[in-house]
Design a protein around this motif. Structure first.
Motif, PDB file in Angstrom:
ATOM      1  N   ALA A 113       0.892  -1.209  -0.023  1.00  0.00           N
ATOM      2  CA  ALA A 113       0.063  -0.070   0.020  1.00  0.00           C
ATOM      3  C   ALA A 113       0.908   1.219   0.030  1.00  0.00           C
ATOM      4  CB  ALA A 113      -0.908  -0.129   1.289  1.00  0.00           C
ATOM      5  N   ASN A 354      -6.342  -3.476   3.168  1.00  0.00           N
ATOM      6  CA  ASN A 354      -5.655  -2.200   2.926  1.00  0.00           C
ATOM      7  C   ASN A 354      -4.386  -2.117   2.466  1.00  0.00           C
ATOM      8  OD1 ASN A 354      -8.186  -0.542   3.263  1.00  0.00           O
ATOM      9  ND2 ASN A 354      -8.119  -0.921   5.436  1.00  0.00           N
ATOM     10  N   LEU A 357      -4.418  -4.026  -1.441  1.00  0.00           N
ATOM     11  CA  LEU A 357      -5.866  -3.666  -1.954  1.00  0.00           C
ATOM     12  C   LEU A 357      -6.129  -4.573  -3.369  1.00  0.00           C
ATOM     13  CD1 LEU A 357      -7.876  -0.791  -1.603  1.00  0.00           C
ATOM     14  CD2 LEU A 357      -8.172  -2.002  -3.895  1.00  0.00           C
TER      15      LEU A 357
END
Length: 397
Positions: A113, A354, A357
């Motif tokens: 991320a 998260n 993703l």
């Protein structure tokens, strides 16, 4: 001749083994005694004679860290920068590149991320485009698909070697070969792979590589490093400079350092840097081939024993798998699994969507338990771990 690894010695030199069953090495490994001692010794010296004075006294030890990392990566010491963590090391490389409207940044589906957010920020500012490379049928970067995507607009290939959410090892050497053939800069996030397996930047063919100390290298937290190929150095403009990275030459001019230390800044954790150097030496002493062989064997045992348990699903993908094992239990959340294991002094972590993703969405996953092994873990610990998971799975039905 059978492979023999001195696990008893590894555990004797790891104080934490007496306290916990630690399957969170992809988060932060347990420090070995030599790393702990070197780090604490320097902190004590700072308390006794002063921080600046202690740094002067330990200059040889600090400088050795560059040599140790150069040996680890098979590069030159002037291609190494010591950064406070892997994210900042990666940032200094990525944000040092220049992009404009229409430029293409190619990356992996299982990209971390922090990296992907950086791509999106730069794309928003410059008009560059971020494009994920499709996976092959094994879940890793599809090298053939990558080859079909390459054109003159591709300005960077940036790939996470080992994703945070599973045992997959991406084929960075094959990717690097393509990058070199097409003269495209190649950035590798090796945060989870350095310390697990042999890393040779020449064989990989990358121009930049970032890593951390706290994970598989078993170094202190708050340590990391960046490799930049000497021939690529002048193509990067560090996003930040200070009086360590550059020299103020006249009222309106400066000169950057001629080596990778232009990506560093003056203030740093000297004790951590010394500890990092000791950690790299420690890994080299064990031998990265030996570490890699043991890790793969342990992870194979864990996957093999978890898979038959009713309700347990192992989610690791890839042709080549490492010491990270991810799984879920039907009817019980990963958070609850982690909590129950913690009451038994067993450490694991959670991977949620998260963090990766695109990958998690494509597999319709929300969260998974991540059990990450190291060479000081034992077959008996795996047995104990799986017994706890078996009991949890029984109560979930």
């Amino acid at each position: 001749m059978p492979f023999v690894f001195d696990v008893q010695r590894a555990r004797e030199e790891t104080p934490g083994c007496a306290n916990v069953l630690h399957f969170n090495n992809a988060g932060a490994s347990l420090l070995p005694e030599p790393v702990l001692s070197a780090t604490l010794d320097h902190l004590r010296l700072e308390a006794q004679i002063g921080g600046y004075e202690a740094a002067d006294h330990a200059q040889k030890q600090s400088e050795h860290t560059y040599d140790a990392i150069a040996t680890l990566l098979h590069c030159s010491r002037d291609e190494v920068a010591l950064i406070e963590n892997a994210t900042r090391a990666w940032d200094m490389a990525f944000y040092g590149m220049r992009f404009q409207a229409g430029d293409r940044i190619l990356t992996s589906i299982a990209e971390y991320a922090s990296n992907y957010i950086a791509y999106l920020q730069v794309a928003r500012k410059t008009g560059a485009v971020v494009e994920p490379i499709p996976n092959d049928k094994y879940g890793q970067v599809d090298v053939e698909a990558l080859q079909s995507m390459l054109d003159e607009r591709v300005k960077l290939i940036s790939v996470t070697h080992v994703p945070t959410n599973g045992g997959l090892v991406n084929p960075v050497q094959a990717i690097g070969k393509l990058a070199r053939q097409h003269h495209i800069p190649f950035l590798v996030d090796a945060c989870q792979s350095v310390g697990q397996m042999p890393i040779d930047v020449e064989q990989i063919g990358c121009d930049m590589l970032s890593a951390t100390g706290r994970k598989y290298l078993r170094g202190p937290r708050g340590t990391g490093f960046l490799y930049v190929r000497r021939a690529f150095l002048e193509q990067l403009e560090p996003p930040m400079l200070d009086l360590h990275a550059a020299t103020w030459t006249t009222q309106d001019s400066y000169e950057m350092r001629p080596d990778a230390r232009r990506f560093e800044n003056w203030e740093g954790n000297v004790a951590g840097r010394i500890g990092l150097g000791v950690a790299v030496d420690y890994a080299l002493n064990w031998g990265l081939e030996n570490i890699w062989r043991r890790l793969k064997a342990l992870a194979y045992q864990l996957r093999t024993q978890l898979s038959p348990i009713p309700g347990v699903i192992v989610h690791d993908r890839g042709v080549n798998q490492c010491g990270i094992v991810t799984f879920t239990i039907e009817g019980i959340t990963p958070e609850e699994i982690k909590h129950q294991l913690a009451t038994e002094k067993i450490n694991v972590s959670i991977s949620d969507y998260n963090s990766t993703l695109l990958d998690m969405e494509s597999r319709h996953l929300n969260t998974m338990v991540r059990a990450s092994l190291h060479y000081y873990n034992t077959e008996e610990e795996i047995e104990r771990f799986c017994k706890h998971i078996d009991r949890m799975a029984e109560t979930a039905f």
